[in-house]
Structure formats: C-alpha cells, structure tokens
Design a protein around this motif. Structure first.
Motif, PDB file in Angstrom:
ATOM      1  N   THR A 186      47.313  44.377  42.032  1.00 28.49           N
ATOM      2  CA  THR A 186      46.427  43.057  41.956  1.00 28.49           C
ATOM      3  C   THR A 186      45.593  42.918  43.278  1.00 28.49           C
ATOM      4  N   ALA A 187      44.094  43.394  43.360  1.00 23.78           N
ATOM      5  CA  ALA A 187      43.375  43.472  44.256  1.00 23.78           C
ATOM      6  C   ALA A 187      42.743  41.872  44.579  1.00 23.78           C
ATOM      7  N   ALA A 188      42.711  40.922  43.630  1.00 22.39           N
ATOM      8  CA  ALA A 188      42.085  39.749  44.007  1.00 22.39           C
ATOM      9  C   ALA A 188      42.192  39.020  42.620  1.00 22.39           C
ATOM     10  N   VAL A 189      42.475  37.413  42.811  1.00 22.75           N
ATOM     11  CA  VAL A 189      42.468  36.562  41.664  1.00 22.75           C
ATOM     12  C   VAL A 189      41.379  35.307  41.995  1.00 22.75           C
ATOM     13  N   CYS A 190      40.854  35.126  40.917  1.00 26.49           N
ATOM     14  CA  CYS A 190      39.490  33.930  41.062  1.00 26.49           C
ATOM     15  C   CYS A 190      40.114  32.997  39.836  1.00 26.49           C
TER      16      CYS A 190
END
Length: 286
Positions: A186-190
């Motif tokens: 998971t590179a990023a969560v928004c």
C-alpha cells in the motif's frame, strides 16, 4: 624437370590461394559492412499501442457470494507501459460508475498533462457492506484484495504497489483495506469524509453486525495504518466531522489534507479530487 615444375606449380597454387583468401576476406568484410548499414537503416521496432483510457467489465465474485461485480479502469491518454492503480472505493448506495461520474477520468488526464507522474484509477462495485466480511457471508474487502487486485494485474496494471482512495463508507474502507494489504504494497491511503464512529452503538444501522464486528474491523489505533502515508479530507459541515476530528487527534502522525468548507456531498468531493491525486501520485510511482 618434373620436380622443378612441381615446385612452380605449388608456388602458383599458393599465390592463387593467398589471392583468393584476400578476396574472400574482403567479401566477408563487405557483407558485414553491408549488414551493419542495413541494420542502421532498418526502422525501429514498433511501439506497443497505447492502452485504452477507459475500460469496463464485470466478474462473478466468490467473495461476495456470486454477485455480479462491475469494474472500471481509467488511464491517462497515450500510456503503453504498466501503470500502478489507485483503487477507488465508493460510498453507501453508490457504485464504480458513480465514482467515475464525478469526473475522475478527466481529473486524472489533466493532472498527468500538467506533469504529475502517470498512474491509473480503478473502481469496483462493493455493495453496502462497508468493505468487510458480514454475517451474510458477503465480503467486499476480500473481493477487492483477493479478486479485484489480481484482475487489475491481468488488465496490464502494475499491482506491486497500489493506492486507496475512498469516500464516506469508502473512506473508512480505504483505511481498512490499505492497512490489511500492508505497508509493503500500500503506497498511500486517502480517506474523504470517512464514515467513522467513536463507538459501536453510535454506528449507522447496517454498518456493522454488532459490537464484535465493529471491534474486529476498527481502524482506530491501527498500527499498520500508522505506517502508511495517509491523507484525510473532511468538510466542516460533514456529519462525520466530529468523529473524524477525534480520529485524527489519536493518530501518532498528523495526516495530510485536513478540514475545509463543505458538506458530505459530491460538490465537496469533486473540489478535493485534484489535490488528492497530486498528493498520491509521487507516493504511488516512487
């Protein structure tokens, strides 16, 4: 006399052989030079055709009890290399097509045209089960991680690392599934206007099957989520403002994003989409 003639013949043969060898060598060199010239003049290998900017499809989800599950993939124009995807998770009573109808495809094209590193957007139908396994057996979370992510790989995307972006129920789901997929992938969560409640008794009807289900699928205090780049956006007039404010306060590291004027609606969500995509792009493509 015969011996002398034989010596002369041998010298003649030797001289002829030398001349023939030189000529042959020259011929080989000529062929080699010609081959080099032809290779230099040959046209370059054809480039792979660009991938479609908009794809739709469906599959039967075993994780969702055999439900027909629609999906959409959007890419910037002119892309032929595998791109990493941001997985879009919709809110309650919504769908993959509804998410894309906010203009996500055009936002993506405009952002990449402006110099943002290219990536893809991918949305999928998840029903109203709040992106986790329910007592009915419907498990939209497993559908995303075990079925949809591999499908994206089959469609030519690079799923070695992905991002999650979700709204309302999907904002909660983005944090839940991003933490479950883990920091390695998971590179990023928004999370936008995330559907958060501070206690199981405060949750909306149907969001959880009871206190145990709430506890088993909580994102509050998640160690995995703490290690993933996180952005949270929420409007001042959003009904989840208070719970989101408390959620942010308990995080060890303040997330990107923040609070701004707006409510729990498409107008606010569309207004935030460009800065959210710009924030995610370098994290996803690094």
């Amino acid at each position: 006399m015969m011996a002398r003639m034989s010596a002369i013949d041998r010298r003649a043969v030797l001289q002829f052989g030398l001349r023939a060898g030189v000529a042959a060598a020259a011929g080989v060199a000529g062929v080699s030079a010609l081959g080099t010239a032809l290779a230099a003049a040959a046209p370059p290998a054809p480039l792979a055709p660009p991938a479609p900017t908009y794809q739709t499809g469906s599959f039967i989800s075993a994780a969702r009890g055999g439900a027909a599950t629609n999906w959409v993939i959007a890419r910037p124009p002119g892309q032929s290399a595998p791109l990493r995807p941001v997985i879009l998770l919709h809110g309650k009573d919504s769908s993959a097509s509804t998410v894309m109808s906010m203009g996500a495809e055009q936002f993506l094209a405009d952002a990449v045209h402006a110099g943002v590193p290219p990536f893809a957007l991918a949305a999928v139908d998840g029903g109203n089960g709040y992106w986790h396994r329910r007592a009915s057996g419907d498990d939209a979370g497993a559908m995303v991680l075990d079925e949809f992510v591999p499908l994206l790989g089959e469609q030519g995307l690079d799923v070695s690392r992905v991002g999650f972006l979700g709204w309302s129920m999907g904002g909660y789901g983005a944090m839940l599934l991003g933490s479950r997929l883990g920091t390695g992938r998971t590179a990023a969560v928004c999370a936008v206007s995330p559907a958060l409640w501070t206690a199981p008794g405060a949750a909306a009807p149907g969001a959880f099957d009871g206190p145990d289900d709430y506890a088993a699928n909580s994102v509050w205090g998640s160690p995995a989520l703490d290690a993933i780049p996180l952005r949270i956006d929420c409007g001042y007039d959003d009904p989840f403002y208070s719970a989101t404010h408390q959620f942010i306060a308990q995080l060890p590291t303040p997330p990107a994003g923040g609070f701004s004027p707006g409510g729990h609606n498409a107008a606010f969500w569309s207004s935030q989409l460009t800065p959210e995509l710009v924030w995610m792009a370098p994290l996803l493509t690094a």
